[in-house]
Every structure is written in structure tokens, then in C-alpha cells.
Design an enzyme around this catalytic site. Sequence first.
Site, PDB file in Angstrom:
ATOM      1  N   GLU A   1     -16.306 -58.781 -10.079  1.00  0.00           N
ATOM      2  CA  GLU A   1     -15.379 -57.646  -9.964  1.00  0.00           C
ATOM      3  C   GLU A   1     -15.179 -56.966 -11.314  1.00  0.00           C
ATOM      4  O   GLU A   1     -15.179 -55.729 -11.403  1.00  0.00           O
ATOM      5  CB  GLU A   1     -14.040 -58.123  -9.397  1.00  0.00           C
ATOM      6  CG  GLU A   1     -12.939 -57.068  -9.354  1.00  0.00           C
ATOM      7  CD  GLU A   1     -13.229 -55.908  -8.423  1.00  0.00           C
ATOM      8  OE1 GLU A   1     -12.546 -54.874  -8.547  1.00  0.00           O
ATOM      9  OE2 GLU A   1     -14.136 -56.018  -7.577  1.00  0.00           O
TER      10      GLU A   1
ATOM     11  N   HIS B   1     -18.260 -54.928 -12.219  1.00  0.00           N
ATOM     12  CA  HIS B   1     -18.325 -53.684 -11.446  1.00  0.00           C
ATOM     13  C   HIS B   1     -17.379 -52.637 -12.024  1.00  0.00           C
ATOM     14  O   HIS B   1     -17.741 -51.459 -12.150  1.00  0.00           O
ATOM     15  CB  HIS B   1     -17.979 -53.966  -9.985  1.00  0.00           C
ATOM     16  CG  HIS B   1     -18.005 -52.745  -9.116  1.00  0.00           C
ATOM     17  ND1 HIS B   1     -19.079 -51.887  -9.069  1.00  0.00           N
ATOM     18  CD2 HIS B   1     -17.070 -52.231  -8.258  1.00  0.00           C
ATOM     19  CE1 HIS B   1     -18.822 -50.895  -8.222  1.00  0.00           C
ATOM     20  NE2 HIS B   1     -17.612 -51.082  -7.732  1.00  0.00           N
TER      21      HIS B   1
ATOM     22  N   HIS C   1     -15.553 -45.675   1.133  1.00  0.00           N
ATOM     23  CA  HIS C   1     -15.784 -45.809  -0.308  1.00  0.00           C
ATOM     24  C   HIS C   1     -17.261 -45.660  -0.663  1.00  0.00           C
ATOM     25  O   HIS C   1     -17.614 -44.956  -1.618  1.00  0.00           O
ATOM     26  CB  HIS C   1     -15.246 -47.170  -0.769  1.00  0.00           C
ATOM     27  CG  HIS C   1     -15.269 -47.362  -2.248  1.00  0.00           C
ATOM     28  ND1 HIS C   1     -15.928 -48.408  -2.854  1.00  0.00           N
ATOM     29  CD2 HIS C   1     -14.726 -46.646  -3.255  1.00  0.00           C
ATOM     30  CE1 HIS C   1     -15.778 -48.325  -4.161  1.00  0.00           C
ATOM     31  NE2 HIS C   1     -15.050 -47.262  -4.432  1.00  0.00           N
TER      32      HIS C   1
ATOM     33  N   HIS D   1     -23.975 -50.051  14.456  1.00  0.00           N
ATOM     34  CA  HIS D   1     -24.820 -49.822  13.281  1.00  0.00           C
ATOM     35  C   HIS D   1     -26.302 -49.928  13.633  1.00  0.00           C
ATOM     36  O   HIS D   1     -27.107 -49.101  13.186  1.00  0.00           O
ATOM     37  CB  HIS D   1     -24.472 -50.823  12.182  1.00  0.00           C
ATOM     38  CG  HIS D   1     -25.298 -50.636  10.946  1.00  0.00           C
ATOM     39  ND1 HIS D   1     -25.358 -49.431  10.274  1.00  0.00           N
ATOM     40  CD2 HIS D   1     -26.118 -51.495  10.263  1.00  0.00           C
ATOM     41  CE1 HIS D   1     -26.170 -49.546   9.234  1.00  0.00           C
ATOM     42  NE2 HIS D   1     -26.650 -50.780   9.211  1.00  0.00           N
TER      43      HIS D   1
ATOM     44  N   HIS E   1     -31.231 -53.510   0.423  1.00  0.00           N
ATOM     45  CA  HIS E   1     -30.784 -52.681   1.549  1.00  0.00           C
ATOM     46  C   HIS E   1     -29.884 -51.555   1.041  1.00  0.00           C
ATOM     47  O   HIS E   1     -30.018 -50.397   1.465  1.00  0.00           O
ATOM     48  CB  HIS E   1     -30.038 -53.565   2.547  1.00  0.00           C
ATOM     49  CG  HIS E   1     -29.827 -52.940   3.888  1.00  0.00           C
ATOM     50  ND1 HIS E   1     -30.857 -52.508   4.695  1.00  0.00           N
ATOM     51  CD2 HIS E   1     -28.680 -52.674   4.583  1.00  0.00           C
ATOM     52  CE1 HIS E   1     -30.372 -52.005   5.817  1.00  0.00           C
ATOM     53  NE2 HIS E   1     -29.056 -52.086   5.771  1.00  0.00           N
TER      54      HIS E   1
END
EC number: 1.17.99.9
Length: 302
Positions: free
Chosen positions: A60, A63, A125, A214, A276
Site C-alpha cells: 500500500e 502504491h 477507481h 464480466h 491481465h
Amino acid sequence: MFRKQNLKWLGVLATIIMTFVQLGGALVTKTGSEDGCGSSWPLCNGALLPENLPIQTIIELSHRAVSAISLIVVLWLVITAWKNIGYIKEIKPLSIISVGFLLVQALVGAAAVIWQQNPYVLALHFGISLISFSSVFLMTLIIFSIDKKYEADILFIHKPLRILTWLMAIIVYLTIYTGALVRHTKSSLAYGAWPIPFDDIVPHNAHDWVQFSHRGMAFITFIWIMITFIHAIKNYSDNRTVRYGYTASFILVILQVITGALSVITNVNLIIALFHALFITYLFGMIAYFILLMLRTTRSLK
């Protein structure tokens, strides 16, 4: 003194850093590191650098650090481009979009940490961050096209391909949202085998429905991009910009489908999951470039 070569390197640097922002966000979600810094933002567990650093906190923090660096580099790119090549019609709007959406992305991320937003909001987001990435990506492509080595400036895209591409953009964006929703609702392994569990096709709960949606959108995306690719290659075979661009998009969607399938088959292998995210990031960037070319065509008709 302004040098085009320096601006090119700055554009490449900004694009690479924005790519790492995308991958970092995916890594945070895939490793369950969203709460690595507790509910503190911009501090981490109430400190600039907490004493206790488990792997989730490190992910975290990393990032957040990369996101902060990206803001600095993108601002540097925007200011330099605005000052030196602002005469190019798309530079100023792209500059505003890239910085604006980067800030919105940071605020949504902060809100997720502080107020624990529901997954349907959190799924936005990734889509917001893709718009910011694509703006930087487009600025870089424009910078590289200044030397007139490409055919994009003289390209005229006719209405059929424009319609196919606009629909492709909408379909891909919806697929991206459902993919982000899969991550944020912890539905990556829901709904059984890939492509569908033939022994039990009907979804049974919310997680199944999210995963089912999805996969359905991913199938539609693949078919639509294939149709668009065939049309583009058939009707614009003499134009390298269209031929290479739509070929790259078709290859990227194939890789996207493969990594999506492997994610399910391997119980969400982290490396595959990051690829991905990488492939969809650059696929969306390519679609954004097609939109730029189509807007230039529309402008030339007026």
C-alpha cells in the site's frame, strides 16, 4: 532550451510511471492490501513511515509513493508540453484531463481508505485511473508524431469504422468496470469453471452474477473487437496507422482473454492477474488513440 527529444523521454517516463500506478492498484486489490495503512491517509497507520511493516503495508505504501511520483512527473510533462507544443489542438485538453483525473483518482483512493466505500463505487477507481493513463499515453503519441513520420495527420476514418470504434470504446469500458467489480467484490473464483460451468450454468448468488456478467461482457468485447479489426484491415489495408493500431488491439484482447481464463484456472495467480491488468490498460490506451483520430476526422468535416 526546448528539445523535442527531451519531451519524448519525458512522455515515455510519464507513461511508464502511469503504467506502474495501474499495476500497483491491481496489486493492492489482488493482495488484499487496501487496509495496509489502516484508515489513515495520507499517513500510514498514523505515521509517515510506521514501525511495523507487514507485506500489505509495504504494498500500500509503495502504491501511494508511485502515485505521488506520477503526479509530479505528469505535472512536469503537462507544463513542458503546454509551454512548448500547446499550439497542437489536443495538447491542452489532454493536459487538463490527465491532471484532473489523476487528482480525482487520488481522492477516490483516499476516500476508499478513510470511509471504506462500497465495491460498486470502488470499481470506478480503475476506470478513472485508465482515463488519466490514456491522456498521458495520447500526449506521448502526439509528441512522437511531431516529426511527421506517421500517417495519422492525413488519416480520414469513415463513418462505419467510427461507429464500430465508438461502440467498442463503450463496450470495453463497461467490461473494465465489471472486471474491477470482480476484484472489489472478491468474486474472482466465483461461478465455477471457465468459460462456464456446464454442469451448473445458472448463477446462484451475487458473486456468481458479478463473475457471470464480466465473462459475458468479455465475450462481447472479444467478438466486437474482432469484427472491428476485420473491418479495419479490409478497408484500410494501405494505412499503417489503422492496420497496426487495430491489429495491436486485437492481439491485446486475445491476451486479455487468455490471462482472464488463466486467472480462473490458476486460482488467481498474481503474475497472471497483473498481466491481465496490464493488457487492458494498453488496450484502453489504443482505443483512446482511435478516438483521437476519429475526432480529428470529425473536425475536418466541419
